[in-house]
Design a protein around this motif. Structure first.
Motif, mmCIF file in Angstrom:
data_model
loop_
_atom_site.group_PDB
_atom_site.id
_atom_site.type_symbol
_atom_site.label_atom_id
_atom_site.label_comp_id
_atom_site.label_asym_id
_atom_site.label_seq_id
_atom_site.Cartn_x
_atom_site.Cartn_y
_atom_site.Cartn_z
ATOM 1 N N ARG A 214 3.544 -8.463 8.706
ATOM 2 C CA ARG A 214 4.113 -7.666 9.794
ATOM 3 C C ARG A 214 5.171 -8.457 10.556
ATOM 4 O O ARG A 214 6.204 -7.913 10.967
ATOM 5 C CB ARG A 214 3.009 -7.206 10.746
ATOM 6 N N ALA A 215 4.918 -9.759 10.781
ATOM 7 C CA ALA A 215 5.893 -10.591 11.481
ATOM 8 C C ALA A 215 7.179 -10.715 10.670
ATOM 9 O O ALA A 215 8.288 -10.702 11.226
ATOM 10 C CB ALA A 215 5.309 -11.972 11.753
ATOM 11 N N ARG A 216 7.050 -10.843 9.344
ATOM 12 C CA ARG A 216 8.239 -10.929 8.503
ATOM 13 C C ARG A 216 9.050 -9.640 8.560
ATOM 14 O O ARG A 216 10.296 -9.663 8.620
ATOM 15 C CB ARG A 216 7.832 -11.226 7.057
ATOM 16 N N GLN A 217 8.357 -8.522 8.532
ATOM 17 C CA GLN A 217 9.066 -7.244 8.597
ATOM 18 C C GLN A 217 9.807 -7.086 9.915
ATOM 19 O O GLN A 217 10.889 -6.483 9.960
ATOM 20 C CB GLN A 217 8.066 -6.108 8.412
ATOM 21 N N ALA A 218 9.242 -7.653 10.981
ATOM 22 C CA ALA A 218 9.884 -7.555 12.293
ATOM 23 C C ALA A 218 10.882 -8.687 12.531
ATOM 24 O O ALA A 218 11.537 -8.716 13.581
ATOM 25 C CB ALA A 218 8.832 -7.555 13.392
ATOM 26 N N GLY A 219 10.970 -9.608 11.580
ATOM 27 C CA GLY A 219 11.866 -10.755 11.759
ATOM 28 C C GLY A 219 11.413 -11.693 12.856
ATOM 29 O O GLY A 219 12.239 -12.352 13.495
ATOM 30 N N ARG A 220 10.091 -11.791 13.063
ATOM 31 C CA ARG A 220 9.548 -12.614 14.157
ATOM 32 C C ARG A 220 8.554 -13.658 13.657
ATOM 33 O O ARG A 220 7.550 -13.929 14.310
ATOM 34 C CB ARG A 220 8.854 -11.704 15.178
ATOM 35 N N VAL A 221 8.812 -14.236 12.510
ATOM 36 C CA VAL A 221 7.927 -15.268 11.990
ATOM 37 C C VAL A 221 8.138 -16.554 12.784
ATOM 38 O O VAL A 221 9.264 -17.064 12.852
ATOM 39 C CB VAL A 221 8.180 -15.525 10.491
ATOM 40 N N GLU A 222 7.102 -17.065 13.432
ATOM 41 C CA GLU A 222 7.174 -18.291 14.229
ATOM 42 C C GLU A 222 6.252 -19.341 13.622
ATOM 43 O O GLU A 222 5.044 -19.169 13.565
ATOM 44 C CB GLU A 222 6.770 -18.005 15.679
ATOM 45 N N GLY A 223 6.882 -20.439 13.172
ATOM 46 C CA GLY A 223 6.123 -21.501 12.516
ATOM 47 C C GLY A 223 5.062 -22.109 13.407
ATOM 48 O O GLY A 223 3.976 -22.482 12.931
ATOM 49 N N ASP A 224 5.342 -22.224 14.714
ATOM 50 C CA ASP A 224 4.363 -22.836 15.626
ATOM 51 C C ASP A 224 3.081 -22.013 15.691
ATOM 52 O O ASP A 224 1.971 -22.562 15.703
ATOM 53 C CB ASP A 224 4.958 -22.973 17.024
ATOM 54 N N LEU A 225 3.218 -20.686 15.715
ATOM 55 C CA LEU A 225 2.032 -19.841 15.793
ATOM 56 C C LEU A 225 1.253 -19.858 14.481
ATOM 57 O O LEU A 225 0.016 -19.855 14.479
ATOM 58 C CB LEU A 225 2.430 -18.409 16.153
ATOM 59 N N ILE A 226 1.985 -19.866 13.366
ATOM 60 C CA ILE A 226 1.296 -19.917 12.076
ATOM 61 C C ILE A 226 0.586 -21.250 11.912
ATOM 62 O O ILE A 226 -0.552 -21.317 11.427
ATOM 63 C CB ILE A 226 2.308 -19.679 10.934
ATOM 64 N N GLU A 227 1.246 -22.339 12.333
ATOM 65 C CA GLU A 227 0.613 -23.654 12.262
ATOM 66 C C GLU A 227 -0.677 -23.687 13.081
ATOM 67 O O GLU A 227 -1.645 -24.357 12.720
ATOM 68 C CB GLU A 227 1.567 -24.727 12.768
ATOM 69 N N THR A 228 -0.690 -22.974 14.186
ATOM 70 C CA THR A 228 -1.885 -22.914 15.014
ATOM 71 C C THR A 228 -2.982 -22.061 14.386
ATOM 72 O O THR A 228 -4.170 -22.387 14.466
ATOM 73 C CB THR A 228 -1.524 -22.353 16.396
#
Length: 535
Positions: A214-228
């Motif tokens: 969903r984040a990719r579809q919205a163009g809002r992928v954040e590495g810091d949040l995924i790392e967490t």
């Protein structure tokens, strides 16, 4: 401590002037107690002495005992610095900061620093706050409090100023590889029956993959949040079992579980690399706070505990100052040596060195009879103010190699023999060169000396649950204490009279590993449970 006091009195009786004696203790309370014990021992030694000259010398020493230094290592360092402030490079009228005052000064410095940083945060700071926000969600710790504590730890170890090693770590590429592995595991999982326990157990992983999509579809992928989020998955799926029976068409449950196990291993490896990378970068970010803290103290003419040690260490690297201070102190006694850190060991060994020209404390052999230390690694407050029992062992080995004679003190009458046997059995294979406790008193034959109190409701829905143990332990502990003090008939030895007396509430001490758990104050829970028991 008894052995140390006896040796001090013998040194005084042999003619050592009290003003040339330094006795280093761990706390101010211990220093006050030692002064009383030394004075009492001097009087006892004087009363038993037949030689009138020695008797007069002991009486004089008892009257002038305040001229000897008996205090903490930090107070001793302050005394050394005030003797040679120019060579030490300190304000001659410097103010000593106690730990609470030092923390307040540091807190003001950190608050100003973080306010400026948050106006335009660096990528490292944003990344750290994202990780710490998850910690706040888990254990109630505030992110900024955790950052301040990390900065304070750096300030406490500022005698190691080098940056930490930064290893090659491409975080975004590593995250992408983990996402691919997670998608493959979820694809296998989705081929099974939706009601299967294995299918349900992997739901947190499926939800994570869905959020990434969903984040990719919205163009809002954040590495810091995924790392967490990634390191949380093994914790959220920690109870997963492969189960039995058929899982789905063309897929076995063993294959699904093996895919998750491989992913979990990759996540753990990623977590270690990510932690090391973040720590090394965050260290450089927070090191600025340590420098600002130093500037604030220097402007105010203040020295904290670490400053006292560092400036004294540097002072003793000055040849003339070191030679003069070595002459000033003829006998050095150190209590609780097992809690000595490297700086303290360097200071004490340089002062006791037989060769005034020796600058390296690791090669400094003490002058004969000048240094007397006592310590017990079983009593070490590990990691507290940098205490390191391994250093104690290394220094003791070096001292013996330099010709210092060791003496083992194994007899203790503080506890009964059963407790000593328990301690010996627990630690004889854990502590290097373990010295067993001996000489304990006989306990009460009709009562145990060590009890492991069982918790009445330790199970959750499936297994032993820490949360359930925490929930029922206050009531269990309070009920046991009530029974112990009112109904048990058990006895303890009164330290003042050495007689056995029934257990009373004032004989009970409750120790906590930590005061809070998931935001709850454990001490309050025990107090409330105890009040209910009394009612």
């Amino acid at each position: 401590t008894t052995a140390l006091v006896d040796r001090m009195v013998e040194a005084i009786a042999a003619g050592t002037p009290v003003e040339t004696i330094a006795a280093v203790t761990f706390t101010h309370a211990a220093a006050g107690n030692m002064k009383l014990r030394v004075r009492q021992k001097l009087e006892q030694r004087r009363a038993a002495e037949s030689d009138p000259k020695i008797r007069e010398s002991l009486a004089t020493a008892a009257r002038t005992l305040d001229r000897a230094f008996i205090g903490t290592i930090h107070a001793f360092c302050a005394q050394l610095l005030r003797r040679r402030p120019v060579e030490a490079g300190v304000d001659p009228v410097f103010q000593e900061l106690a730990q609470p005052d030092a923390l307040r000064v540091f807190g003001r410095v950190f608050r100003r620093w973080i306010e400026q940083r948050l106006a335009s945060p660096s990528p490292t700071l944003v990344r750290a706050l994202a990780r710490l926000a998850w910690r706040e969600e888990r254990d109630g710790a505030e992110p900024l409090d955790a950052l301040r504590q990390a900065a304070w730890s750096l300030a406490e170890w500022r005698d190691f100023p080098c940056s930490w090693e930064k290893r090659d770590f491409e975080r975004d590429a590593a995250i992408e590889r983990l996402i691919v592995k997670a998608e493959a595991t979820v694809e296998l999982r989705n081929r099974g029956r939706q009601g299967d326990p294995l299918y349900l157990g992997l739901r947190p992983l499926a939800d994570f993959v869905d959020r990434v999509h969903r984040a990719r579809q919205a163009g809002r992928v954040e590495g810091d949040l995924i790392e967490t989020a990634i390191p949380r998955l093994p914790r959220d799926i920690r109870w997963l079992k492969p189960g039995g029976g058929k899982y789905g068409e063309g897929i076995s449950r063993e294959a699904v579980f093996a895919s998750w196990e491989a992913l979990k291993a990759a996540i753990e490896e990623f977590g270690q690399s990510a932690d090391a990378d973040l720590a090394a970068n965050l260290r450089d970010e927070l090191w600025e706070v340590a420098g600002l803290y130093q500037q604030a103290k220097q402007r105010a003419g203040q020295l904290d505990f670490m400053d006292l040690l560092l400036y004294t260490r540097d002072l003793l690297r000055h040849d003339d100052a070191r030679a003069e201070l070595q002459q000033a102190y003829q006998r050095i006694f150190v209590d609780e040596f097992q809690d000595t850190d490297p700086l303290q060991a360097e200071i004490l060994l340089l002062l006791a060195a037989a060769n005034p020209a020796e600058r390296d404390w690791r090669h400094a052999a003490p002058a004969p009879g000048k240094l007397f230390v006592v310590g017990d690694p079983k009593q070490s407050i590990y990691r507290f103010r940098r205490a390191d029992a391994r250093l104690f062992h290394r220094v003791c080995q070096d001292l013996v190699a330099a010709g210092v004679s060791p003496h083992k003190l194994s007899t203790s009458t503080r506890s009964n023999r059963i407790i000593q046997d328990f301690v010996n059995a627990a630690f004889h294979q854990t502590i290097a060169d373990y010295l067993p406790l001996e000489g304990g008193i006989e306990g009460q034959p009709e009562q145990p000396a060590v009890i492991a109190l069982p918790m009445p409701h330790p199970y959750g829905s499936r297994n032993i649950s820490k949360a359930k143990i925490e929930e029922c332990s206050p009531e269990a502990v309070a009920a046991f204490i009530r029974w112990l003090t009112l109904d048990s008939g058990w006895k303890v030895r009164d330290p003042s009279t050495q007689r056995w007396t029934p257990v009373k509430p004032e004989h009970v001490c409750i120790l906590f590993r930590r005061f809070t758990n998931f935001g709850a104050d454990l001490t309050q829970e025990i107090g409330r449970a105890s009040c209910r028991e009394r009612v």
